[in-house]
Design an enzyme around this catalytic site. Sequence first.
Site, PDB file in Angstrom:
ATOM      1  N   LYS A   1       0.847  -1.200   0.000  1.00  0.00           N
ATOM      2  CA  LYS A   1       0.000   0.000   0.000  1.00  0.00           C
ATOM      3  C   LYS A   1       0.881   1.249   0.000  1.00  0.00           C
ATOM      4  O   LYS A   1       0.602   2.221  -0.687  1.00  0.00           O
ATOM      5  CB  LYS A   1      -0.941  -0.013   1.208  1.00  0.00           C
ATOM      6  CG  LYS A   1      -2.078  -1.010   1.026  1.00  0.00           C
ATOM      7  CD  LYS A   1      -2.879  -1.281   2.272  1.00  0.00           C
ATOM      8  CE  LYS A   1      -3.874  -2.415   2.006  1.00  0.00           C
ATOM      9  NZ  LYS A   1      -4.606  -2.860   3.180  1.00  0.00           N
TER      10      LYS A   1
ATOM     11  N   ASP B   1     -11.260   2.637   3.491  1.00  0.00           N
ATOM     12  CA  ASP B   1     -11.605   1.226   3.276  1.00  0.00           C
ATOM     13  C   ASP B   1     -13.105   1.053   3.021  1.00  0.00           C
ATOM     14  O   ASP B   1     -13.538  -0.004   2.577  1.00  0.00           O
ATOM     15  CB  ASP B   1     -11.219   0.393   4.519  1.00  0.00           C
ATOM     16  CG  ASP B   1      -9.872  -0.292   4.348  1.00  0.00           C
ATOM     17  OD1 ASP B   1      -9.484  -0.532   3.185  1.00  0.00           O
ATOM     18  OD2 ASP B   1      -9.220  -0.587   5.367  1.00  0.00           O
TER      19      ASP B   1
ATOM     20  N   GLN C   1      -5.114  -1.711   9.224  1.00  0.00           N
ATOM     21  CA  GLN C   1      -4.917  -3.018   8.609  1.00  0.00           C
ATOM     22  C   GLN C   1      -5.548  -4.113   9.476  1.00  0.00           C
ATOM     23  O   GLN C   1      -5.274  -4.192  10.673  1.00  0.00           O
ATOM     24  CB  GLN C   1      -3.403  -3.266   8.428  1.00  0.00           C
ATOM     25  CG  GLN C   1      -3.065  -4.539   7.695  1.00  0.00           C
ATOM     26  CD  GLN C   1      -3.543  -4.534   6.234  1.00  0.00           C
ATOM     27  OE1 GLN C   1      -3.409  -3.544   5.519  1.00  0.00           O
ATOM     28  NE2 GLN C   1      -4.123  -5.639   5.800  1.00  0.00           N
TER      29      GLN C   1
END
Length: 285
Positions: A54, A121, A98
């Site tokens: 990422k 997200d 995460q």
Amino acid sequence: MKNNILDGKAISTVIKKEIAAEIKSLNTKSVIQPGLAVIQVGDNPASSIYVRNKKKSCDEAGIKSFEHRLSDKTSEEELLTLIKQLNDNEGIHGILVQLPLPSHIREHVVLEAISPDKDVDGFHPYNVGKLMVGKGSLLPCTPAGIIELLERSEVKIEGKKAVILGRSNIVGKPLAIMLLQKNATVTICHSKTKNLPDITKRADILVAAIGSPEFVKEDMVKEGAVVIDVGINRVEKKLVGDVDFEKVSQKASQITPVPGGIGPMTIALLMKNGLSAFKNQMKIK
Ligand code: NDP
């Protein structure tokens, strides 16, 4: 071998270039660069690889990334304090935690603490609700990546029978809504579904997102179906999907590989969300 690969890696590279070009053009008008905070709690090796990828993609897209690596002893309260600081920080436009989190931290509490405006997200219940009513702007990256891959590959969705294996909140359920919004007729299957092959064999578009190595065999797939493999499974240090690629690729009209399919598309869509969050917060049209 049939040349029928849906090349997520190549398409994701194009998307990241488009984002980089847009950010560059915005930078001529504003000195502020989009900023994305990535929080990792603990040192799960798979998570570390995802976080590294990422960060690399942020560099490619022109997004500043800020990594927060916390010990696996971090308390829920400490994590929530960090999220609050990042919510209040005007240089941070996107926040990503995460997953998975260590078991002493409640995932839903953490995801709900992220400001919906910075929720790149797309997991916050506010953004999930907006997706549900067709007004979503920060969409969950994996299903959004699947739609983008299908559309950029000129796979027709409207009127097609789509079957999704898996009903998780991050892949199966949001993808079902997105495919429905694109006028597919959608069936969602899960571990309690009976006669699975009877259902999967009817699919024009078959998506596997279950986390079971090479579960989908050729006798579960209709000739000419488009097959999307979301699964990432480590088998003897090798990555394999949820689809038996070797055999199913002979039957499918188009198919995504693992790696190089939905994985890179997910990250590209994360960058897209980073840019959208930035533009929304800076009130740039
Ligand atoms: P979850 O474990 O949260 O969900 C798995 C789903 O699959 C559940 O709904 C489960 O059913 C269903 N399922 C499990 N076994 C079967 C079976 N034999 N038949 C039918 N349904 C079954 O997984 P995720 O959605 O988080 O991830 C799925 C896979 O996708 C994993 O391999 C993951 O690593 C990968 N992934 C890849 C991403 C990418 O970027 N490429 C991003 C996210 C995930 P039930 O609900 O009944 O338990």
